[in-house]
Motif scaffolding. Sequence first.
Motif, PDB file in Angstrom:
ATOM      1  N   GLY A   1       0.706  -1.163   0.104  1.00 15.85           N
ATOM      2  CA  GLY A   1      -0.106  -0.083  -0.044  1.00 15.85           C
ATOM      3  C   GLY A   1       0.719   1.351  -0.062  1.00 15.85           C
ATOM      4  O   GLY A   1       1.843   1.236   0.636  1.00 15.85           O
ATOM      5  N   GLY A   2       0.383   2.216  -0.668  1.00 19.03           N
ATOM      6  CA  GLY A   2       1.120   3.581  -0.876  1.00 19.03           C
ATOM      7  C   GLY A   2       2.410   3.592  -1.633  1.00 19.03           C
ATOM      8  O   GLY A   2       3.125   4.660  -1.374  1.00 19.03           O
ATOM      9  N   LEU A   3       2.747   2.662  -2.317  1.00 22.39           N
ATOM     10  CA  LEU A   3       3.806   2.780  -3.120  1.00 22.39           C
ATOM     11  C   LEU A   3       3.534   3.553  -4.568  1.00 22.39           C
ATOM     12  O   LEU A   3       2.545   3.216  -5.282  1.00 22.39           O
ATOM     13  CB  LEU A   3       4.353   1.139  -3.594  1.00 22.39           C
ATOM     14  CG  LEU A   3       5.032   0.636  -2.060  1.00 22.39           C
ATOM     15  CD1 LEU A   3       5.257  -1.008  -2.364  1.00 22.39           C
ATOM     16  CD2 LEU A   3       6.384   1.431  -1.746  1.00 22.39           C
TER      17      LEU A   3
ATOM     18  N   THR B   1      13.684  -1.239 -11.437  1.00 24.03           N
ATOM     19  CA  THR B   1      12.619  -1.116 -10.707  1.00 24.03           C
ATOM     20  C   THR B   1      12.700  -1.787  -9.283  1.00 24.03           C
ATOM     21  O   THR B   1      13.626  -2.590  -9.224  1.00 24.03           O
ATOM     22  CB  THR B   1      11.136  -1.535 -11.265  1.00 24.03           C
ATOM     23  OG1 THR B   1      10.050  -1.200 -10.491  1.00 24.03           O
ATOM     24  CG2 THR B   1      11.160  -2.776 -11.549  1.00 24.03           C
ATOM     25  N   GLY B   2      11.756  -1.468  -8.404  1.00 26.03           N
ATOM     26  CA  GLY B   2      12.059  -2.308  -6.948  1.00 26.03           C
ATOM     27  C   GLY B   2      10.896  -1.927  -6.293  1.00 26.03           C
ATOM     28  O   GLY B   2       9.861  -1.236  -6.558  1.00 26.03           O
ATOM     29  N   VAL B   3      10.739  -2.325  -5.043  1.00 22.74           N
ATOM     30  CA  VAL B   3       9.671  -2.127  -3.873  1.00 22.74           C
ATOM     31  C   VAL B   3      10.369  -1.458  -2.849  1.00 22.74           C
ATOM     32  O   VAL B   3      10.917  -1.826  -2.158  1.00 22.74           O
ATOM     33  CB  VAL B   3       8.971  -3.501  -3.295  1.00 22.74           C
ATOM     34  CG1 VAL B   3       8.061  -3.164  -2.318  1.00 22.74           C
ATOM     35  CG2 VAL B   3       8.329  -4.303  -4.559  1.00 22.74           C
TER      36      VAL B   3
ATOM     37  N   ASP C   1      17.373  -3.643  -1.410  1.00 22.75           N
ATOM     38  CA  ASP C   1      18.500  -4.813  -1.864  1.00 22.75           C
ATOM     39  C   ASP C   1      17.931  -5.600  -3.003  1.00 22.75           C
ATOM     40  O   ASP C   1      18.270  -6.762  -3.026  1.00 22.75           O
ATOM     41  CB  ASP C   1      18.953  -5.603  -0.389  1.00 22.75           C
ATOM     42  CG  ASP C   1      17.681  -6.279   0.236  1.00 22.75           C
ATOM     43  OD1 ASP C   1      16.446  -6.082  -0.215  1.00 22.75           O
ATOM     44  OD2 ASP C   1      17.709  -6.958   1.162  1.00 22.75           O
ATOM     45  N   GLY C   2      16.895  -5.533  -3.408  1.00 19.84           N
ATOM     46  CA  GLY C   2      16.310  -5.953  -4.415  1.00 19.84           C
ATOM     47  C   GLY C   2      15.815  -5.231  -5.587  1.00 19.84           C
ATOM     48  O   GLY C   2      14.774  -4.702  -5.900  1.00 19.84           O
ATOM     49  N   SER C   3      16.734  -5.316  -6.683  1.00 23.71           N
ATOM     50  CA  SER C   3      16.577  -4.511  -7.779  1.00 23.71           C
ATOM     51  C   SER C   3      16.308  -5.275  -8.889  1.00 23.71           C
ATOM     52  O   SER C   3      16.775  -6.511  -9.113  1.00 23.71           O
ATOM     53  CB  SER C   3      17.698  -3.585  -8.202  1.00 23.71           C
ATOM     54  OG  SER C   3      18.079  -2.832  -7.104  1.00 23.71           O
ATOM     55  N   PHE C   4      15.098  -4.919  -9.671  1.00 26.70           N
ATOM     56  CA  PHE C   4      14.737  -5.756 -11.011  1.00 26.70           C
ATOM     57  C   PHE C   4      15.063  -4.855 -12.298  1.00 26.70           C
ATOM     58  O   PHE C   4      14.429  -3.834 -12.367  1.00 26.70           O
ATOM     59  CB  PHE C   4      13.356  -6.086 -10.962  1.00 26.70           C
ATOM     60  CG  PHE C   4      13.153  -7.134  -9.730  1.00 26.70           C
ATOM     61  CD1 PHE C   4      13.025  -8.371  -9.893  1.00 26.70           C
ATOM     62  CD2 PHE C   4      13.075  -6.561  -8.407  1.00 26.70           C
ATOM     63  CE1 PHE C   4      12.846  -9.151  -8.956  1.00 26.70           C
ATOM     64  CE2 PHE C   4      12.776  -7.567  -7.373  1.00 26.70           C
ATOM     65  CZ  PHE C   4      12.748  -8.734  -7.639  1.00 26.70           C
TER      66      PHE C   4
ATOM     67  N   PHE D   1      14.640   6.937  -3.445  1.00 26.33           N
ATOM     68  CA  PHE D   1      14.930   5.541  -2.904  1.00 26.33           C
ATOM     69  C   PHE D   1      14.119   4.751  -3.846  1.00 26.33           C
ATOM     70  O   PHE D   1      12.893   4.905  -3.925  1.00 26.33           O
ATOM     71  CB  PHE D   1      14.478   5.509  -1.526  1.00 26.33           C
ATOM     72  CG  PHE D   1      14.765   4.226  -1.048  1.00 26.33           C
ATOM     73  CD1 PHE D   1      15.955   4.065  -0.118  1.00 26.33           C
ATOM     74  CD2 PHE D   1      13.981   3.210  -1.132  1.00 26.33           C
ATOM     75  CE1 PHE D   1      16.025   2.928   0.508  1.00 26.33           C
ATOM     76  CE2 PHE D   1      14.061   2.013  -0.554  1.00 26.33           C
ATOM     77  CZ  PHE D   1      15.486   1.750   0.200  1.00 26.33           C
ATOM     78  N   LEU D   2      14.761   3.511  -4.519  1.00 25.73           N
ATOM     79  CA  LEU D   2      14.014   2.773  -5.353  1.00 25.73           C
ATOM     80  C   LEU D   2      14.163   1.409  -4.451  1.00 25.73           C
ATOM     81  O   LEU D   2      12.822   0.760  -4.462  1.00 25.73           O
ATOM     82  CB  LEU D   2      14.907   2.594  -6.572  1.00 25.73           C
ATOM     83  CG  LEU D   2      14.268   1.424  -7.565  1.00 25.73           C
ATOM     84  CD1 LEU D   2      13.031   2.446  -8.054  1.00 25.73           C
ATOM     85  CD2 LEU D   2      15.207   1.020  -8.578  1.00 25.73           C
TER      86      LEU D   2
END
Length: 337
Positions: free
Chosen positions: A54-56, A203-205, A191-194, A187-188
């Motif tokens: 939520g909120g991303l 992209t990332g979460v 530690d989990g970049s796609f 901030f993207l």
Amino acid sequence: MTTTTWPVDPRRIADPFGERAPLALSRRYGLLGATFDFLSDSPELLALVDAAYGGLPAHELDGPTLRVELRMAEDDAAFTAEPPRPRMLGGAGLVGATVDARNLVIVQPEAGRAVVQLSRSMLGFGYHARYELIEFAVFQLAARTQGLVALHAGCVGLDGVGALLMGVSGAGKSTLTLHAALQGLDFLTEDGSFVEPRTLRATGVANFLHLRFDALAWIDDAAVRARAQASPVIRRRSGVEKFELDLRGGWVRLAAQPLRLRHLVFASSEPGRAGALLRALSTDELLERLHGDQAYAMGQPGWPAFVQGCRQLHGWVLARGAHPAEGAAALRSLLMG
């Protein structure tokens, strides 16, 4: 002899796998370039999804619409301690992970679908449920359906341009990305970049950042330090405990769109000189470090195209400064150049 006949639920006869059980609740989120529809029979399970996504900002990569079903296990056996570590499985076009018979995830990338089953006991371990099962479904679907290269790397940016942050565990990447965000960088991901291998858009979460307790000593802003201290504490499988700092709510800038990569930065634990923390890498050095740092990514289909694209990136080693803010300032100057 007396024979006892036990009652049989006719619904179980008609649908022995429970696959047609109605899923009346739903959420839709834009994540990692795709549209995700989450469907569930449980408000508690959707609450885990809302907490995670939520909120991303919805990053657009013209990706597909993907579906994740979240189902509550009917029976339960309480965990007396931390749930077992998930075991990976795969074959016949499926990938998955299983904690036990009640807690598991199965992903079918070709169909763009996944199912996550959780028990009520697992709800008491929300961190593990989110990261090890729900996030597994999201990451695997997003990466495999869009041909993204999944990297163990953080990423920050400025004006749409990004820098990937790699390095060994303990190099202070999480603290570095926090200070980069506090200095106004976008901030993207921690530690989990796609990454799209041909366009090098990342992209990332950007939901959480996980800080070790000793990182508080490097946070000079009293309000940010208080925010971190008030955050929930999670426990990694390694036994390390960290603050789970929620980045949403507008107190830092989250990257509104995927970032175009220009720099690949390897964080080092070696100390450097103030004002001279960055050392440029040749293309050969960059590629050597990249292969040494990303063992998992090397097995992905998009890896060769990604490596070819990385030949056009600027490579750097970032030494540790006297304060993490110095490393963040070096990254900011890099992205402003």
